[in-house]
Design an enzyme around this catalytic site. Structure first.
Site, PDB file in Angstrom:
ATOM      1  N   ASN A  89      -6.393   3.511 -20.332  1.00 14.91           N
ATOM      2  CA  ASN A  89      -5.940   3.885 -18.986  1.00 14.91           C
ATOM      3  C   ASN A  89      -4.726   3.025 -18.576  1.00 14.91           C
ATOM      4  O   ASN A  89      -4.079   2.441 -19.428  1.00 14.91           O
ATOM      5  CB  ASN A  89      -7.090   3.821 -17.973  1.00 14.91           C
ATOM      6  CG  ASN A  89      -6.965   4.914 -16.910  1.00 14.91           C
ATOM      7  OD1 ASN A  89      -5.891   5.135 -16.362  1.00 14.91           O
ATOM      8  ND2 ASN A  89      -8.066   5.584 -16.635  1.00 14.91           N
ATOM      9  N   ARG A  90      -4.450   2.953 -17.293  1.00 18.57           N
ATOM     10  CA  ARG A  90      -3.148   2.435 -16.863  1.00 18.57           C
ATOM     11  C   ARG A  90      -3.188   1.002 -16.346  1.00 18.57           C
ATOM     12  O   ARG A  90      -4.166   0.585 -15.724  1.00 18.57           O
ATOM     13  CB  ARG A  90      -2.589   3.351 -15.768  1.00 18.57           C
ATOM     14  CG  ARG A  90      -2.229   4.718 -16.304  1.00 18.57           C
ATOM     15  CD  ARG A  90      -1.788   5.684 -15.225  1.00 18.57           C
ATOM     16  NE  ARG A  90      -1.342   6.933 -15.835  1.00 18.57           N
ATOM     17  CZ  ARG A  90      -2.170   7.887 -16.273  1.00 18.57           C
ATOM     18  NH1 ARG A  90      -3.479   7.747 -16.159  1.00 18.57           N
ATOM     19  NH2 ARG A  90      -1.690   8.989 -16.828  1.00 18.57           N
ATOM     20  N   HIS A 115      -2.817   3.388 -22.140  1.00 19.67           N
ATOM     21  CA  HIS A 115      -3.546   3.470 -23.409  1.00 19.67           C
ATOM     22  C   HIS A 115      -2.982   2.571 -24.511  1.00 19.67           C
ATOM     23  O   HIS A 115      -2.872   2.974 -25.670  1.00 19.67           O
ATOM     24  CB  HIS A 115      -3.569   4.917 -23.910  1.00 19.67           C
ATOM     25  CG  HIS A 115      -4.359   5.860 -23.050  1.00 19.67           C
ATOM     26  ND1 HIS A 115      -5.378   5.445 -22.233  1.00 19.67           N
ATOM     27  CD2 HIS A 115      -4.279   7.216 -22.883  1.00 19.67           C
ATOM     28  CE1 HIS A 115      -5.896   6.506 -21.605  1.00 19.67           C
ATOM     29  NE2 HIS A 115      -5.244   7.583 -21.966  1.00 19.67           N
ATOM     30  N   HIS A 190     -11.066   8.870 -26.821  1.00 16.97           N
ATOM     31  CA  HIS A 190     -10.345   9.882 -26.047  1.00 16.97           C
ATOM     32  C   HIS A 190     -10.598  11.302 -26.567  1.00 16.97           C
ATOM     33  O   HIS A 190      -9.671  12.102 -26.663  1.00 16.97           O
ATOM     34  CB  HIS A 190      -8.852   9.551 -26.062  1.00 16.97           C
ATOM     35  CG  HIS A 190      -8.115  10.006 -24.854  1.00 16.97           C
ATOM     36  ND1 HIS A 190      -7.914  11.326 -24.558  1.00 16.97           N
ATOM     37  CD2 HIS A 190      -7.549   9.305 -23.853  1.00 16.97           C
ATOM     38  CE1 HIS A 190      -7.222  11.420 -23.438  1.00 16.97           C
ATOM     39  NE2 HIS A 190      -6.995  10.203 -22.981  1.00 16.97           N
ATOM     40  N   SER A 191     -11.851  11.616 -26.878  1.00 20.66           N
ATOM     41  CA  SER A 191     -12.141  12.985 -27.340  1.00 20.66           C
ATOM     42  C   SER A 191     -12.016  13.983 -26.200  1.00 20.66           C
ATOM     43  O   SER A 191     -12.397  13.698 -25.061  1.00 20.66           O
ATOM     44  CB  SER A 191     -13.563  13.056 -27.908  1.00 20.66           C
ATOM     45  OG  SER A 191     -13.599  12.405 -29.159  1.00 20.66           O
ATOM     46  N   TYR A 192     -11.483  15.151 -26.551  1.00 18.24           N
ATOM     47  CA  TYR A 192     -11.441  16.291 -25.631  1.00 18.24           C
ATOM     48  C   TYR A 192     -12.516  17.259 -26.104  1.00 18.24           C
ATOM     49  O   TYR A 192     -12.534  17.627 -27.280  1.00 18.24           O
ATOM     50  CB  TYR A 192     -10.109  17.031 -25.713  1.00 18.24           C
ATOM     51  CG  TYR A 192      -8.902  16.333 -25.145  1.00 18.24           C
ATOM     52  CD1 TYR A 192      -8.412  15.162 -25.721  1.00 18.24           C
ATOM     53  CD2 TYR A 192      -8.210  16.873 -24.069  1.00 18.24           C
ATOM     54  CE1 TYR A 192      -7.281  14.542 -25.214  1.00 18.24           C
ATOM     55  CE2 TYR A 192      -7.069  16.261 -23.563  1.00 18.24           C
ATOM     56  CZ  TYR A 192      -6.614  15.098 -24.134  1.00 18.24           C
ATOM     57  OH  TYR A 192      -5.489  14.483 -23.650  1.00 18.24           O
ATOM     58  N   ASP A 255      -8.173  13.778 -12.847  1.00 17.64           N
ATOM     59  CA  ASP A 255      -7.698  12.719 -13.746  1.00 17.64           C
ATOM     60  C   ASP A 255      -8.018  11.397 -13.045  1.00 17.64           C
ATOM     61  O   ASP A 255      -7.136  10.649 -12.667  1.00 17.64           O
ATOM     62  CB  ASP A 255      -6.188  12.891 -13.993  1.00 17.64           C
ATOM     63  CG  ASP A 255      -5.694  12.051 -15.162  1.00 17.64           C
ATOM     64  OD1 ASP A 255      -6.498  11.307 -15.744  1.00 17.64           O
ATOM     65  OD2 ASP A 255      -4.484  12.143 -15.485  1.00 17.64           O
ATOM     66  N   GLN A 291     -13.607   8.048 -16.805  1.00 11.80           N
ATOM     67  CA  GLN A 291     -12.436   8.847 -16.421  1.00 11.80           C
ATOM     68  C   GLN A 291     -12.740  10.285 -16.818  1.00 11.80           C
ATOM     69  O   GLN A 291     -12.913  10.583 -18.002  1.00 11.80           O
ATOM     70  CB  GLN A 291     -11.183   8.346 -17.166  1.00 11.80           C
ATOM     71  CG  GLN A 291      -9.896   9.082 -16.807  1.00 11.80           C
ATOM     72  CD  GLN A 291      -9.135   8.455 -15.637  1.00 11.80           C
ATOM     73  OE1 GLN A 291      -9.555   7.413 -15.112  1.00 11.80           O
ATOM     74  NE2 GLN A 291      -8.040   9.063 -15.228  1.00 11.80           N
ATOM     75  N   GLU A 319     -13.951   9.671 -20.548  1.00 11.97           N
ATOM     76  CA  GLU A 319     -13.605   8.391 -21.161  1.00 11.97           C
ATOM     77  C   GLU A 319     -14.386   7.296 -20.450  1.00 11.97           C
ATOM     78  O   GLU A 319     -14.067   6.927 -19.323  1.00 11.97           O
ATOM     79  CB  GLU A 319     -12.105   8.146 -21.025  1.00 11.97           C
ATOM     80  CG  GLU A 319     -11.253   9.238 -21.628  1.00 11.97           C
ATOM     81  CD  GLU A 319      -9.880   9.324 -20.964  1.00 11.97           C
ATOM     82  OE1 GLU A 319      -9.140   8.334 -20.992  1.00 11.97           O
ATOM     83  OE2 GLU A 319      -9.558  10.385 -20.405  1.00 11.97           O
TER      84      GLU A 319
HETATM   85  C1  BGC Z   1      -5.182   9.973 -18.690  1.00 12.34           C
HETATM   86  C2  BGC Z   1      -4.230  11.113 -18.435  1.00 12.34           C
HETATM   87  C3  BGC Z   1      -3.355  11.261 -19.633  1.00 12.34           C
HETATM   88  C4  BGC Z   1      -4.236  11.530 -20.819  1.00 12.34           C
HETATM   89  C5  BGC Z   1      -3.495  11.732 -22.095  1.00 12.34           C
HETATM   90  C6  BGC Z   1      -5.981  10.308 -19.879  1.00 12.34           C
HETATM   91  O1  BGC Z   1      -6.841   9.254 -20.174  1.00 12.34           O
HETATM   92  O2  BGC Z   1      -5.996   9.708 -17.578  1.00 12.34           O
HETATM   93  O3  BGC Z   1      -3.452  10.875 -17.291  1.00 12.34           O
HETATM   94  O4  BGC Z   1      -2.432  12.289 -19.473  1.00 12.34           O
HETATM   95  O5  BGC Z   1      -5.117  10.462 -20.967  1.00 12.34           O
HETATM   96  O6  BGC Z   1      -2.504  10.842 -22.260  1.00 12.34           O
END
Ligand code: BGC
Length: 357
Positions: A89-90, A115, A190-192, A255, A291, A319
């Site tokens: 994250n940020r 990330h 970071h699995s979708y 998000d 997240q 996440e």
């Molecule tokens: C973030 C998103 C980001 C994505 C892919 C997520 O964990 O919260 O803002 O776009 O990751 O980079």
């Protein structure tokens, strides 16, 4: 004689620098199984049955390493299935201070650090070791040593991630880390997911998040510091709602980081049900936040497994993590790892069927 749950490996290609990459398969390829690449520790496939017993691959990703290395992928930067670190994250403006010293990291997401920076743990090759499994479970250990100064972070950090997958359809991820200098740390996967593989979006999936509050963010997705009650807002998933039901009321889509109940040990972080397939996913974690990201930035520029175009909301992420930008918010749960201590954390993605359906 006891047979163990299958685990196999195959070459998956090479990085541009010539490093060999392997793909491990936990489980029998004809049945439920998970594939994990040593590039990024990435979950590339995860096959679980639907209510008719039909296997389906419920994660977004690619069949070939080259797709993960492509320029198009780097541009879009979705981090499909990858391990994320050092700080998931940020971090606002890529800055933090530790013991009176100021650090400046790469800003790779507008004004912020995201990330782990330009070359996070998602883009390195992990050292893999198949651990002895059991009759019902396969185990894979991945290790990475992040050198002092990597992406601007202090200290040599030793990270160990153990993936387990077994007959109970649970993907268990155990994280351990230690450092020789104090560093911030926030690890996740970071699995979708799309529990109805091939369907163009996840808006009909029903989501439940047992969280009373979420971290309010500014327009660059950095927390303001406020933990706001979800009550009466489209962020309230205490009872299940289709992901798409109120998404239009949330600028840009979901998000955000939800604040999980402050209880020790593994506890439910999220439950997702997809009525047509009957599949269900429950996420358990010991981390303080999750997240929930509704794939807002997927823009159709990437085509994944089976030729599926990954457009907006084709998948969602859950996440498990510490709150974003925690080093700059002393009131948030701490993310600072000091020498002589070990970071340890567990997250489980438990798959199954919707009960009684
Ligand atoms: C973030 C998103 C980001 C994505 C892919 C997520 O964990 O919260 O803002 O776009 O990751 O980079």
């Amino acid at each position: 004689m006891s047979t163990s749950f299958p685990l196999s490996l195959a070459p998956f290609g090479r990085t541009p620098e010539g490093q060999a990459v392997e793909l491990y398969t936990l489980g029998d390829p004809a049945g439920p199984h998970a594939c994990i690449s040593t590039y990024g520790g990435t979950v590339t496939r995860l096959l679980v049955p639907d209510q008719r017993g039909q296997m389906g691959d419920v994660v977004l990703g690619f069949d070939a390493l080259d797709d993960y290395l492509s320029e198009a992928y780097r541009q879009a930067n979705p981090y499909f299935g990858a391990l994320i670190g050092r700080y998931a994250n940020r971090l606002a403006r890529g800055r933090f201070a530790l013991d009176g010293q100021h650090y400046q990291l790469a800003t790779n997401n507008g004004p912020n650090h995201l990330h782990g920076g330009h070359r996070g743990f998602d883009r390195v090759v992990w050292q893999a070791e198949a651990l002895p499994g059991s009759a019902t479970e396969a185990r894979l250990r991945l290790r990475y040593r992040s050198p002092d100064g990597e992406e601007g972070y202090p200290g040599n950090l030793q990270v160990e991630v153990t993936y387990r997958f077994g007959a109970d359809l649970t993907l268990r991820i155990e994280y351990r880390a230690s450092t020789d200098r104090t560093t911030p740390l926030n690890l996740t996967n970071h699995s979708y997911f799309n529990l109805a593989p091939g369907s163009p979006d996840v808006l009909g999936h029903e989501l439940q998040l047992p969280a009373e509050r979420y971290t309010v963010v500014d327009d660059t997705l950095i927390p303001t510091g406020e933990l706001r009650p979800v009550n009466g807002t489209p962020m309230d998933f205490r009872r299940p709602h289709p992901i798409g039901a109120r998404i239009g009321q949330v600028a840009g889509g979901y998000d955000h980081n939800w604040v999980l109940p402050d209880e020790p040990g593994l506890r439910l972080a999220a439950r997702v049900q997809e009525p047509a397939s009957g599949r269900r996913l429950e996420v358990y974690t010991d981390q303080p936040g999750v997240q929930f990201y509704s794939g807002n930035f997927l823009d159709g520029s990437l085509r994944g497994k089976n030729g599926v175009v990954y457009g907006r909301h084709t998948g969602f992420c859950l996440e498990t993590q510490h709150f974003p930008d925690s080093p700059n918010h002393p009131q948030f749960p701490g993310t600072i790892l000091r020498p002589g201590t070990e970071f340890h954390s567990v997250t489980e993605y438990r798959f199954g069927l919707i009960p009684g359906q």
